[in-house]
Design an enzyme around this catalytic site. Structure first.
Site, PDB file in Angstrom:
ATOM      1  N   GLU A 120      77.801  59.134  40.690  1.00 19.00           N
ATOM      2  CA  GLU A 120      77.462  60.568  40.727  1.00 19.00           C
ATOM      3  C   GLU A 120      76.440  60.921  39.653  1.00 19.00           C
ATOM      4  O   GLU A 120      75.518  61.700  39.910  1.00 19.00           O
ATOM      5  CB  GLU A 120      78.724  61.433  40.604  1.00 19.00           C
ATOM      6  CG  GLU A 120      79.714  61.273  41.758  1.00 19.00           C
ATOM      7  CD  GLU A 120      79.137  61.521  43.153  1.00 19.00           C
ATOM      8  OE1 GLU A 120      78.091  62.174  43.290  1.00 19.00           O
ATOM      9  OE2 GLU A 120      79.744  61.020  44.122  1.00 19.00           O
ATOM     10  N   CYS A 180      75.902  47.305  44.014  1.00 15.72           N
ATOM     11  CA  CYS A 180      75.360  48.302  43.066  1.00 15.72           C
ATOM     12  C   CYS A 180      76.241  49.550  43.088  1.00 15.72           C
ATOM     13  O   CYS A 180      76.727  49.967  44.151  1.00 15.72           O
ATOM     14  CB  CYS A 180      73.940  48.654  43.484  1.00 15.72           C
ATOM     15  SG  CYS A 180      73.196  50.010  42.551  1.00 15.72           S
ATOM     16  N   CYS A 185      67.879  50.039  40.444  1.00 16.26           N
ATOM     17  CA  CYS A 185      68.415  51.379  40.149  1.00 16.26           C
ATOM     18  C   CYS A 185      68.440  51.616  38.642  1.00 16.26           C
ATOM     19  O   CYS A 185      68.182  52.726  38.178  1.00 16.26           O
ATOM     20  CB  CYS A 185      69.809  51.542  40.740  1.00 16.26           C
ATOM     21  SG  CYS A 185      69.812  51.666  42.541  1.00 16.26           S
TER      22      CYS A 185
HETATM   23 ZN   LIG Z   1      76.265  59.107  46.726  1.00 20.31          ZN
HETATM   24 ZN   LIG Z   2      70.982  49.742  43.245  1.00 18.51          ZN
END
Ligand SMILES: [Zn+2]
Ligand SMILES: [Zn+2]
Length: 178
Positions: free
Chosen positions: A130, A145, A167
């Site tokens: 989040e 991930c 990410c």
């Molecule tokens: Zn999400």
């Molecule tokens: Zn990722």
């Protein structure tokens, strides 16, 4: 320095957050702190669903973001948005607020014996997820991930409590803009 603030929502033992805060600090390279206050979510309770509307909670926690980098509400109660039967959490893309619920992360919810370590593990993953949305991260195709989408705890259990390299670097760009 602005911090990532964890805001307890509803009544629970905040020691649950003691392992979540350092994991978030590590993922986003910002200090993470547990706010010494608690939000009563009753205003967001909808008796017809016996659940709490996560978007209403997101609105209500906005004021806590005024002197924070990001605010993550951590809710003991079951969250929903109208088009879904439930949500594990909801976030504002690009920030500053997000909310996560551990109601359905508890083994007891599924009629299984309590497992606090598993609960903390799942809560870290969904918290990273989040907060990731608040730095503009979208869902990731890498199933391991933390930004992979999860619609059931079995999917959460497949994930790592960390971001994949791609990410991670995008998240740190987002952090750099604070
Ligand atoms: Zn999400
Ligand atoms: Zn990722």
């Amino acid at each position: 320095m602005k911090m990532l603030e964890l805001l307890p929502i509803g009544s629970f033992d905040v020691r649950l957050l003691h392992d979540v805060a350092p994991a978030l600090a590590d993922a986003f390279r910002v200090p993470c702190h547990i706010l010494p206050v608690r939000v009563d979510p009753e205003f967001a309770f909808h008796p017809e669903r016996q659940q709490y509307h996560s978007s209403e909670i997101l609105q209500a926690i906005q004021p806590y973001a005024s002197c924070a980098w990001r605010v993550l509400g951590v809710a003991a109660v079951d969250l929903y948005i109208p088009i879904l039967t439930f949500v594990f959490g909801e976030a504002q893309m690009g920030g500053p607020c997000a909310v996560v619920s551990f109601h359905r992360l508890m083994q007891e919810f599924y009629g299984l014996p309590q497992d606090v370590d598993l609960l903390i593990d799942r809560l870290i993953k969904e918290s990273v997820h989040e907060v990731g949305h608040t730095v503009d991260l979208t869902h990731c195709d890498d199933y391991s991930c933390a930004m992979a989408p999860s619609h059931a705890v079995e999917w959460i259990d497949l994930k790592q409590p960390t971001l994949c390299a791609n990410c991670q670097s995008r998240a740190l760009e987002g952090v750099g803009q604070r």
